[in-house]
Design a protein around this motif. Sequence first.
Motif, PDB file in Angstrom:
ATOM      1  N   TRP A  87      39.894 112.577   5.473  1.00 58.04           N
ATOM      2  CA  TRP A  87      40.324 113.968   5.322  1.00 58.04           C
ATOM      3  C   TRP A  87      41.297 114.058   4.145  1.00 58.04           C
ATOM      4  N   LEU A  88      41.092 115.013   3.240  1.00 55.21           N
ATOM      5  CA  LEU A  88      41.875 115.070   2.005  1.00 55.21           C
ATOM      6  C   LEU A  88      42.899 116.195   1.961  1.00 55.21           C
ATOM      7  N   LEU A  89      42.799 117.174   2.866  1.00 52.19           N
ATOM      8  CA  LEU A  89      43.678 118.337   2.794  1.00 52.19           C
ATOM      9  C   LEU A  89      44.939 118.074   3.613  1.00 52.19           C
ATOM     10  N   SER A  90      45.958 117.533   2.951  1.00 47.02           N
ATOM     11  CA  SER A  90      47.150 117.060   3.657  1.00 47.02           C
ATOM     12  C   SER A  90      47.989 118.192   4.248  1.00 47.02           C
ATOM     13  N   GLN A  91      47.766 119.442   3.811  1.00 45.22           N
ATOM     14  CA  GLN A  91      48.550 120.564   4.340  1.00 45.22           C
ATOM     15  C   GLN A  91      48.057 120.997   5.720  1.00 45.22           C
ATOM     16  N   ALA A  92      46.981 120.400   6.189  1.00 43.73           N
ATOM     17  CA  ALA A  92      46.467 120.713   7.523  1.00 43.73           C
ATOM     18  C   ALA A  92      47.035 119.713   8.523  1.00 43.73           C
ATOM     19  N   GLU A  93      47.632 120.239   9.580  1.00 46.84           N
ATOM     20  CA  GLU A  93      48.170 119.403  10.649  1.00 46.84           C
ATOM     21  C   GLU A  93      47.227 119.477  11.846  1.00 46.84           C
ATOM     22  N   PHE A  94      46.778 118.332  12.322  1.00 46.08           N
ATOM     23  CA  PHE A  94      45.830 118.282  13.440  1.00 46.08           C
ATOM     24  C   PHE A  94      46.591 118.106  14.748  1.00 46.08           C
ATOM     25  N   LEU A  95      46.223 118.921  15.722  1.00 48.16           N
ATOM     26  CA  LEU A  95      46.932 118.963  16.992  1.00 48.16           C
ATOM     27  C   LEU A  95      45.914 118.968  18.131  1.00 48.16           C
ATOM     28  N   PRO A  96      45.677 117.826  18.786  1.00 43.71           N
ATOM     29  CA  PRO A  96      44.743 117.808  19.913  1.00 43.71           C
ATOM     30  C   PRO A  96      45.237 118.722  21.036  1.00 43.71           C
ATOM     31  N   ASP A  97      44.298 119.275  21.806  1.00 42.96           N
ATOM     32  CA  ASP A  97      44.665 120.111  22.948  1.00 42.96           C
ATOM     33  C   ASP A  97      45.551 119.334  23.910  1.00 42.96           C
ATOM     34  N   GLU A  98      46.595 119.991  24.423  1.00 34.70           N
ATOM     35  CA  GLU A  98      47.443 119.354  25.433  1.00 34.70           C
ATOM     36  C   GLU A  98      46.638 119.018  26.689  1.00 34.70           C
ATOM     37  N   THR A  99      45.771 119.950  27.079  1.00 31.75           N
ATOM     38  CA  THR A  99      44.880 119.737  28.223  1.00 31.75           C
ATOM     39  C   THR A  99      43.464 120.030  27.747  1.00 31.75           C
ATOM     40  N   PRO A 100      42.679 119.014  27.422  1.00 33.14           N
ATOM     41  CA  PRO A 100      41.317 119.252  26.922  1.00 33.14           C
ATOM     42  C   PRO A 100      40.446 119.954  27.960  1.00 33.14           C
ATOM     43  N   GLY A 101      39.445 120.675  27.451  1.00 31.91           N
ATOM     44  CA  GLY A 101      38.459 121.287  28.329  1.00 31.91           C
ATOM     45  C   GLY A 101      38.790 122.680  28.808  1.00 31.91           C
ATOM     46  N   LEU A 102      39.861 123.287  28.283  1.00 29.93           N
ATOM     47  CA  LEU A 102      40.238 124.628  28.726  1.00 29.93           C
ATOM     48  C   LEU A 102      39.807 125.709  27.750  1.00 29.93           C
ATOM     49  N   GLY A 103      39.024 125.337  26.741  1.00 37.09           N
ATOM     50  CA  GLY A 103      38.506 126.319  25.804  1.00 37.09           C
ATOM     51  C   GLY A 103      39.573 126.921  24.909  1.00 37.09           C
ATOM     52  N   PRO A 104      39.250 128.076  24.290  1.00 39.12           N
ATOM     53  CA  PRO A 104      40.201 128.703  23.373  1.00 39.12           C
ATOM     54  C   PRO A 104      41.535 129.065  24.012  1.00 39.12           C
ATOM     55  N   LEU A 105      41.535 129.430  25.301  1.00 38.06           N
ATOM     56  CA  LEU A 105      42.799 129.790  25.941  1.00 38.06           C
ATOM     57  C   LEU A 105      43.722 128.570  26.031  1.00 38.06           C
ATOM     58  N   GLY A 106      43.155 127.404  26.308  1.00 42.50           N
ATOM     59  CA  GLY A 106      43.948 126.176  26.316  1.00 42.50           C
ATOM     60  C   GLY A 106      44.445 125.825  24.929  1.00 42.50           C
ATOM     61  N   ALA A 107      43.612 126.057  23.910  1.00 41.02           N
ATOM     62  CA  ALA A 107      44.037 125.813  22.527  1.00 41.02           C
ATOM     63  C   ALA A 107      45.169 126.756  22.143  1.00 41.02           C
ATOM     64  N   LEU A 108      45.091 128.004  22.601  1.00 44.66           N
ATOM     65  CA  LEU A 108      46.153 128.969  22.311  1.00 44.66           C
ATOM     66  C   LEU A 108      47.460 128.539  22.973  1.00 44.66           C
ATOM     67  N   GLN A 109      47.376 128.045  24.180  1.00 45.68           N
ATOM     68  CA  GLN A 109      48.563 127.528  24.857  1.00 45.68           C
ATOM     69  C   GLN A 109      49.185 126.397  24.046  1.00 45.68           C
ATOM     70  N   THR A 110      48.365 125.455  23.596  1.00 42.52           N
ATOM     71  CA  THR A 110      48.848 124.332  22.795  1.00 42.52           C
ATOM     72  C   THR A 110      49.538 124.828  21.526  1.00 42.52           C
ATOM     73  N   ALA A 111      48.910 125.783  20.833  1.00 45.51           N
ATOM     74  CA  ALA A 111      49.455 126.280  19.562  1.00 45.51           C
ATOM     75  C   ALA A 111      50.771 127.026  19.769  1.00 45.51           C
ATOM     76  N   LEU A 112      50.841 127.861  20.822  1.00 49.41           N
ATOM     77  CA  LEU A 112      52.044 128.678  21.024  1.00 49.41           C
ATOM     78  C   LEU A 112      53.208 127.881  21.596  1.00 49.41           C
ATOM     79  N   ARG A 113      52.950 126.716  22.129  1.00 48.38           N
ATOM     80  CA  ARG A 113      54.061 125.852  22.525  1.00 48.38           C
ATOM     81  C   ARG A 113      54.712 125.217  21.308  1.00 48.38           C
ATOM     82  N   LYS A 114      54.018 125.268  20.165  1.00 50.00           N
ATOM     83  CA  LYS A 114      54.534 124.682  18.930  1.00 50.00           C
ATOM     84  C   LYS A 114      55.040 125.745  17.958  1.00 50.00           C
TER      85      LYS A 114
END
Length: 195
Positions: free
Chosen positions: A59-86
Amino acid sequence: MNSFFPTIALFAGGESRRMGHDKAELRFGDATLLERTVRTALVVAPRVLVVGRSQPENWLLSQAEFLPDETPGLGPLGALQTALRKEEAVLVLACDLPLLTPYALRWLIEQGGMSSALHGVIVENGEQWEPLFSIYHRACLPLIEANLAKGRRSMHALIRAGEFSCVPAPPEVAATLINVNTQEEWAAMTSRMSC
């Protein structure tokens, strides 16, 4: 001048069941859909959060930060939870918007800056909401957590329960919100763009 500027959070953890393989890795022109969407976002923002997966090899785009889901398998709502905790506020994007433009992102950020709604701004595209092209504030977290605790994973349920501004996408923005879910849709998209 309004200084509101959400973090752009690209949701890339979907299973792509209808497509049959990972949509983020589909190639569109000289890049994968994931790379293309991150590049578009970086025209507007200094950094981008990619939620739901680990950083790909080479991966070459260093300005992108990768953040795995805190709880996988919860779909976009789980991803939103992960993002808003940060982050305090996130402009959420699907990774399968090959026609997305910096103009569309700037338009949405401007709408977020004009809104006083507690939970964020939801984009309307004709008769439907665009939950994965909308802005969410950290104030959503209690609603998200309550829904997930009850087994509800619907972004639409969150929107119905929350205090959001709804803004209609102008035609030039709506035209960029075409996503692809099946191999047939992908074939039609790529053939249309090669004409």
